[in-house]
Design a protein around this motif. Structure first.
Motif, PDB file in Angstrom:
ATOM      1  N   GLN A 153      57.406  45.722   6.231  1.00 53.02           N
ATOM      2  CA  GLN A 153      57.086  44.299   6.024  1.00 53.02           C
ATOM      3  C   GLN A 153      55.660  44.127   5.516  1.00 53.02           C
ATOM      4  O   GLN A 153      55.398  43.336   4.609  1.00 53.02           O
ATOM      5  CB  GLN A 153      57.276  43.514   7.328  1.00 53.02           C
ATOM      6  N   VAL A 154      54.746  44.894   6.095  1.00 53.20           N
ATOM      7  CA  VAL A 154      53.333  44.832   5.693  1.00 53.20           C
ATOM      8  C   VAL A 154      53.179  45.270   4.232  1.00 53.20           C
ATOM      9  O   VAL A 154      52.518  44.600   3.436  1.00 53.20           O
ATOM     10  CB  VAL A 154      52.457  45.720   6.624  1.00 53.20           C
ATOM     11  N   ILE A 155      53.829  46.373   3.864  1.00 55.19           N
ATOM     12  CA  ILE A 155      53.749  46.882   2.490  1.00 55.19           C
ATOM     13  C   ILE A 155      54.371  45.885   1.510  1.00 55.19           C
ATOM     14  O   ILE A 155      53.807  45.620   0.447  1.00 55.19           O
ATOM     15  CB  ILE A 155      54.387  48.290   2.382  1.00 55.19           C
ATOM     16  N   SER A 156      55.506  45.303   1.886  1.00 54.17           N
ATOM     17  CA  SER A 156      56.157  44.290   1.029  1.00 54.17           C
ATOM     18  C   SER A 156      55.268  43.073   0.846  1.00 54.17           C
ATOM     19  O   SER A 156      55.136  42.542  -0.259  1.00 54.17           O
ATOM     20  CB  SER A 156      57.487  43.850   1.635  1.00 54.17           C
ATOM     21  N   SER A 157      54.667  42.629   1.942  1.00 50.01           N
ATOM     22  CA  SER A 157      53.798  41.454   1.903  1.00 50.01           C
ATOM     23  C   SER A 157      52.566  41.715   1.035  1.00 50.01           C
ATOM     24  O   SER A 157      52.179  40.874   0.218  1.00 50.01           O
ATOM     25  CB  SER A 157      53.375  41.088   3.323  1.00 50.01           C
ATOM     26  N   LEU A 158      51.963  42.903   1.193  1.00 48.16           N
ATOM     27  CA  LEU A 158      50.786  43.256   0.390  1.00 48.16           C
ATOM     28  C   LEU A 158      51.145  43.405  -1.092  1.00 48.16           C
ATOM     29  O   LEU A 158      50.387  42.996  -1.963  1.00 48.16           O
ATOM     30  CB  LEU A 158      50.165  44.564   0.903  1.00 48.16           C
ATOM     31  N   THR A 159      52.318  43.952  -1.357  1.00 51.36           N
ATOM     32  CA  THR A 159      52.781  44.124  -2.739  1.00 51.36           C
ATOM     33  C   THR A 159      52.967  42.761  -3.405  1.00 51.36           C
ATOM     34  O   THR A 159      52.617  42.576  -4.576  1.00 51.36           O
ATOM     35  CB  THR A 159      54.103  44.928  -2.784  1.00 51.36           C
ATOM     36  N   ALA A 160      53.498  41.803  -2.652  1.00 54.31           N
ATOM     37  CA  ALA A 160      53.705  40.449  -3.182  1.00 54.31           C
ATOM     38  C   ALA A 160      52.368  39.757  -3.478  1.00 54.31           C
ATOM     39  O   ALA A 160      52.229  39.038  -4.468  1.00 54.31           O
ATOM     40  CB  ALA A 160      54.514  39.626  -2.192  1.00 54.31           C
ATOM     41  N   LYS A 161      51.368  39.997  -2.619  1.00 50.59           N
ATOM     42  CA  LYS A 161      50.050  39.360  -2.792  1.00 50.59           C
ATOM     43  C   LYS A 161      49.210  40.076  -3.855  1.00 50.59           C
ATOM     44  O   LYS A 161      48.303  39.478  -4.439  1.00 50.59           O
ATOM     45  CB  LYS A 161      49.270  39.390  -1.466  1.00 50.59           C
ATOM     46  N   TYR A 162      49.514  41.336  -4.073  1.00 50.96           N
ATOM     47  CA  TYR A 162      48.711  42.226  -4.924  1.00 50.96           C
ATOM     48  C   TYR A 162      48.341  41.643  -6.294  1.00 50.96           C
ATOM     49  O   TYR A 162      47.181  41.714  -6.697  1.00 50.96           O
ATOM     50  CB  TYR A 162      49.461  43.552  -5.075  1.00 50.96           C
ATOM     51  N   PRO A 163      49.288  41.029  -7.051  1.00 50.29           N
ATOM     52  CA  PRO A 163      48.925  40.508  -8.378  1.00 50.29           C
ATOM     53  C   PRO A 163      47.847  39.406  -8.350  1.00 50.29           C
ATOM     54  O   PRO A 163      47.114  39.234  -9.311  1.00 50.29           O
ATOM     55  CB  PRO A 163      50.245  39.959  -8.935  1.00 50.29           C
TER      56      PRO A 163
ATOM     57  N   ALA B 219      42.614  40.785   2.281  1.00 45.33           N
ATOM     58  CA  ALA B 219      44.085  40.816   2.411  1.00 45.33           C
ATOM     59  C   ALA B 219      44.534  41.967   3.308  1.00 45.33           C
ATOM     60  O   ALA B 219      45.409  41.791   4.162  1.00 45.33           O
ATOM     61  CB  ALA B 219      44.731  40.940   1.032  1.00 45.33           C
ATOM     62  N   LEU B 220      43.922  43.129   3.132  1.00 49.97           N
ATOM     63  CA  LEU B 220      44.269  44.304   3.946  1.00 49.97           C
ATOM     64  C   LEU B 220      43.937  44.075   5.415  1.00 49.97           C
ATOM     65  O   LEU B 220      44.739  44.388   6.296  1.00 49.97           O
ATOM     66  CB  LEU B 220      43.526  45.552   3.435  1.00 49.97           C
ATOM     67  N   ALA B 221      42.749  43.535   5.676  1.00 46.56           N
ATOM     68  CA  ALA B 221      42.329  43.275   7.068  1.00 46.56           C
ATOM     69  C   ALA B 221      43.316  42.345   7.773  1.00 46.56           C
ATOM     70  O   ALA B 221      43.692  42.570   8.924  1.00 46.56           O
ATOM     71  CB  ALA B 221      40.932  42.677   7.078  1.00 46.56           C
ATOM     72  N   LYS B 222      43.759  41.323   7.045  1.00 44.89           N
ATOM     73  CA  LYS B 222      44.691  40.338   7.608  1.00 44.89           C
ATOM     74  C   LYS B 222      46.064  40.965   7.864  1.00 44.89           C
ATOM     75  O   LYS B 222      46.635  40.837   8.949  1.00 44.89           O
ATOM     76  CB  LYS B 222      44.813  39.156   6.637  1.00 44.89           C
ATOM     77  N   GLU B 223      46.596  41.645   6.852  1.00 48.18           N
ATOM     78  CA  GLU B 223      47.957  42.201   6.938  1.00 48.18           C
ATOM     79  C   GLU B 223      48.048  43.396   7.886  1.00 48.18           C
ATOM     80  O   GLU B 223      49.081  43.610   8.522  1.00 48.18           O
ATOM     81  CB  GLU B 223      48.451  42.617   5.544  1.00 48.18           C
ATOM     82  N   LEU B 224      46.990  44.181   7.951  1.00 43.90           N
ATOM     83  CA  LEU B 224      47.048  45.433   8.732  1.00 43.90           C
ATOM     84  C   LEU B 224      46.544  45.286  10.163  1.00 43.90           C
ATOM     85  O   LEU B 224      46.497  46.260  10.906  1.00 43.90           O
ATOM     86  CB  LEU B 224      46.245  46.538   8.026  1.00 43.90           C
ATOM     87  N   GLN B 225      46.197  44.074  10.530  1.00 43.28           N
ATOM     88  CA  GLN B 225      45.622  43.809  11.859  1.00 43.28           C
ATOM     89  C   GLN B 225      46.453  44.416  13.000  1.00 43.28           C
ATOM     90  O   GLN B 225      45.928  45.159  13.829  1.00 43.28           O
ATOM     91  CB  GLN B 225      45.509  42.297  12.054  1.00 43.28           C
ATOM     92  N   ALA B 226      47.731  44.110  13.040  1.00 46.01           N
ATOM     93  CA  ALA B 226      48.603  44.588  14.128  1.00 46.01           C
ATOM     94  C   ALA B 226      48.774  46.107  14.089  1.00 46.01           C
ATOM     95  O   ALA B 226      48.740  46.768  15.130  1.00 46.01           O
ATOM     96  CB  ALA B 226      49.962  43.901  14.047  1.00 46.01           C
TER      97      ALA B 226
END
Length: 209
Positions: free
Chosen positions: A10-20, A31-38
């Protein structure tokens, strides 16, 4: 463990979607700090691997060339994935690293990495493939370049099954299936794929395609 894997996917999918939308390294770090927190709390090594791959890819995109920073980060992520014995992450990192080399025409260097990806997939060594469509699509591109059209065709067909039916990726995959069909001398099949591509591109407003 199953839950952790789902969380990582889910984290990788979410980051991939935000990436562009991420314009620079500073935005990426936020973005990484937010998504990878957990994940950072539960599995810090996994969080580090994911972060290194995204930073490596962004760095390559920003510099638009093969660079020592990206290469070092990919290598570090691959070593870490092997150390924690996570085949799913190892496959994902190997693919990302291989495609980075391939994108900058380092075909010989990318060859062993893609061979590892194909081996993992075909032997069923990985139960959960992270980003299934992307894994099969990127490997199929490599197979096309290597001239293995039957295998490229097989991988594009699998990728097609896992791709968002409304996304632009589907048009790209179908288009490439047409190209592979031409390479194999099947012109009727190629025409069929190109007509399908046209219909998908029209529906998704992909005017360039």
């Amino acid at each position: 463990h199953q839950k952790d894997q789902t969380a990582e996917q889910q984290v990788i999918s979410s980051l991939t979607a935000k990436y562009p939308q991420v314009k620079n390294n500073a935005q990426l770090k936020i973005a990484l700090a937010k998504e990878l927190q957990a994940l950072q709390v539960k599995t810090p090594k996994v969080a580090e691997i994911i972060a290194n791959v995204f930073i490596a890819n962004k760095n390559a995109k920003l510099t638009d060339e093969l660079n020592t920073t990206s290469t070092a980060l990919f290598k570090k992520a691959l070593v870490s994935a092997k150390q924690i014995n996570r085949k799913d992450l190892e496959l994902w990192v190997t693919l990302q690293y291989g495609f980075y080399l391939y994108s900058y025409r380092k075909y010989e260097s990318s060859f062993p990495l893609f061979m590892s990806v194909i081996k993992y997939i075909d032997e069923g060594a990985v139960k959960h493939i992270i980003q299934t469509s992307e894994t099969y699509t990127k490997t199929a591109y490599f197979l096309m370049t290597a001239g293995d059209y039957p295998k490229a065709n097989e991988y594009f067909l699998i990728a097609k099954k896992y791709t968002d039916p409304k996304g632009k990726e589907l048009a790209s995959i179908t288009d490439n299936l047409g190209v592979v069909s031409i390479r194999q001398g099947n012109l009727a099949k190629a025409e069929q794929y190109f007509k399908e591509t046209l219909a998908i591109a029209s529906a998704s407003k992909d005017s360039l395609r």
